[in-house]
Scaffold this active site. Structure first.
Site, PDB file in Angstrom:
ATOM      1  N   ASN A   9      81.709 -43.685  84.501  1.00 47.45           N
ATOM      2  CA  ASN A   9      81.623 -45.055  83.984  1.00 47.45           C
ATOM      3  C   ASN A   9      82.978 -45.729  84.202  1.00 47.45           C
ATOM      4  OD1 ASN A   9      81.376 -47.395  82.524  1.00 47.45           O
ATOM      5  ND2 ASN A   9      81.216 -46.387  80.508  1.00 47.45           N
ATOM      6  N   LYS A  11      83.784 -48.700  83.680  1.00 49.12           N
ATOM      7  CA  LYS A  11      84.029 -49.768  82.685  1.00 49.12           C
ATOM      8  C   LYS A  11      84.508 -51.044  83.396  1.00 49.12           C
ATOM      9  CE  LYS A  11      84.621 -46.235  79.213  1.00 49.12           C
ATOM     10  NZ  LYS A  11      85.202 -45.795  77.955  1.00 49.12           N
ATOM     11  N   HIS A  94      76.109 -48.094  75.187  1.00 44.81           N
ATOM     12  CA  HIS A  94      77.443 -47.489  75.138  1.00 44.81           C
ATOM     13  C   HIS A  94      78.153 -47.969  73.874  1.00 44.81           C
ATOM     14  CE1 HIS A  94      81.610 -46.594  76.084  1.00 44.81           C
ATOM     15  NE2 HIS A  94      81.152 -45.732  76.971  1.00 44.81           N
ATOM     16  N   GLU A  96      80.987 -49.050  73.311  1.00 45.72           N
ATOM     17  CA  GLU A  96      81.759 -50.296  73.447  1.00 45.72           C
ATOM     18  C   GLU A  96      80.837 -51.515  73.388  1.00 45.72           C
ATOM     19  OE1 GLU A  96      83.784 -49.020  76.992  1.00 45.72           O
ATOM     20  OE2 GLU A  96      84.825 -47.515  75.785  1.00 45.72           O
ATOM     21  N   GLU A 166      78.509 -39.435  72.979  1.00 45.82           N
ATOM     22  CA  GLU A 166      79.909 -39.817  73.109  1.00 45.82           C
ATOM     23  C   GLU A 166      80.488 -40.089  71.718  1.00 45.82           C
ATOM     24  OE1 GLU A 166      80.774 -41.460  77.321  1.00 45.82           O
ATOM     25  OE2 GLU A 166      80.154 -43.132  76.069  1.00 45.82           O
ATOM     26  N   GLY A 172      88.599 -42.463  75.258  1.00 44.68           N
ATOM     27  CA  GLY A 172      89.847 -43.103  75.663  1.00 44.68           C
ATOM     28  C   GLY A 172      91.031 -42.745  74.780  1.00 44.68           C
ATOM     29  N   SER A 212      87.012 -38.416  76.662  1.00 41.87           N
ATOM     30  CA  SER A 212      88.211 -37.723  77.141  1.00 41.87           C
ATOM     31  C   SER A 212      87.887 -36.431  77.881  1.00 41.87           C
ATOM     32  CB  SER A 212      89.198 -37.469  75.991  1.00 41.87           C
ATOM     33  OG  SER A 212      89.634 -38.705  75.442  1.00 41.87           O
TER      34      SER A 212
HETATM   35  P1  13P Z   1      86.914 -41.620  78.459  1.00 41.88           P
HETATM   36  O1  13P Z   1      86.509 -40.505  79.393  1.00 41.88           O
HETATM   37  O2  13P Z   1      87.929 -42.545  79.035  1.00 41.88           O
HETATM   38  O3  13P Z   1      87.267 -41.114  77.091  1.00 41.88           O
HETATM   39  O4  13P Z   1      85.592 -42.537  78.266  1.00 41.88           O
HETATM   40  C1  13P Z   1      84.389 -41.940  77.970  1.00 41.88           C
HETATM   41  C2  13P Z   1      83.330 -42.973  78.070  1.00 41.88           C
HETATM   42  O5  13P Z   1      83.274 -43.893  77.277  1.00 41.88           O
HETATM   43  C3  13P Z   1      82.390 -42.875  79.189  1.00 41.88           C
HETATM   44  O6  13P Z   1      81.319 -43.747  79.028  1.00 41.88           O
END
Ligand code: 13P
Length: 250
Positions: A9, A11, A94, A96, A166, A172, A212
């Site tokens: 992803n 983003k 997701h 976010e 997740e 992140g 992560s």
């Molecule tokens: P990170 O791998 O940067 O922690 O993000 C995970 C994520 O949100 C994938 O959709």
């Protein structure tokens, strides 16, 4: 048997030329062809990325889609548009999007329906925030996210879905769920699927871990019986790291 999957992803990252370069490096890498790789760029690049990957085994996804079929919904992308450019996978819910765009389970259920109507594959995301885990409420939160957003589907429809767990506190942050924590929740999710759809269907659905995940921890995470791969954020912006993660299944 269910597939092992590693999805990247991206983003809201990368210029057009960086995106093209990144996917080019991934396409030209050597990876375990038993693993399904999916790249999930910003939608504006998805059409071109899908052309670049078309001769490879790599699939393409986008990060969001509309709950509406078509019409006066400025700024939205419909599932049929996504399908028409050769993209098969779509992230739904997701964290976010849940946090910054106030997406609720009831809306996510409608998005899932649109995608399935068009023959696309939703990657339905669930996961708790730190406070919910600290209050030991995380099992309830995840159960609710799945029941309201996904478990209205019938036996056939659910088999066209992928689930991603997740934990929001691991996204992140550099803090990964431990291998045991990931397995515990994945096993819990598989159990919910067994209760609702029976063992055979539950065993056929891939459940990905995200938060992560990187080359240094992917092997341990993926060794768990209920962890069928990863949804990778930051580390998917490096072709080398993304491929190293894809090669982490034992
Ligand atoms: P990170 O791998 O940067 O922690 O993000 C995970 C994520 O949100 C994938 O959709």
């Amino acid at each position: 048997m269910r597939k092992n999957i590693v999805a990247g992803n991206w983003k809201m990252n990368n210029s057009h030329s960086e995106a093209v370069q990144l996917v080019g490096s991934i396409v030209n890498s050597i990876y375990d062809d038993a693993v399904q790789l999916i790249v999930i760029p910003p939608s504006i690049y998805a059409s071109e990325i899908a052309k670049i990957t078309s001769l490879s085994q790599i699939e393409v996804g986008v990060q969001n889609s509309s709950q509406y079929e078509s019409g006066a919904y400025t700024g939205e992308l419909s599932s049929s548009m996504i399908k028409s450019i050769g993209v098969q996978y779509v992230l739904v819910g997701h964290s976010e999007r849940r946090e910054y765009f106030d997406e609720q389970n009831v809306t996510l259920a409608l998005k899932v329906n649109q995608l399935l109507n068009d023959g696309l594959t939703p990657i339905y995301c669930c996961g708790e925030i730190l406070e919910e885990r600290e209050k030991k409420n995380h099992f309830n939160i995840i159960k609710n996210q799945l029941e309201e957003g996904l478990f209205h589907l019938n036996d056939n429809q659910i088999q066209s879905c992928i689930i991603a767990y997740e934990p929001v506190w691991a996204i992140g942050t550099g803090v990964t769920a431990s291998s045991n924590q990931a397995q515990e929740i994945h096993h819990f999710i598989r159990g919910l699927l067994v209760d609702k759809y029976g063992v055979a269907i539950a065993e056929s659905i891939s459940i990905l871990y995200g938060g992560s995940c990187k080359p240094s921890n992917a092997t341990e995470l993926f060794a768990n019986p209920d962890v069928d791969g990863g949804l990778i954020g930051g580390a998917s912006l490096s072709a080398e790291d993304f491929i190293a993660i894809a090669n982490s299944f034992s």
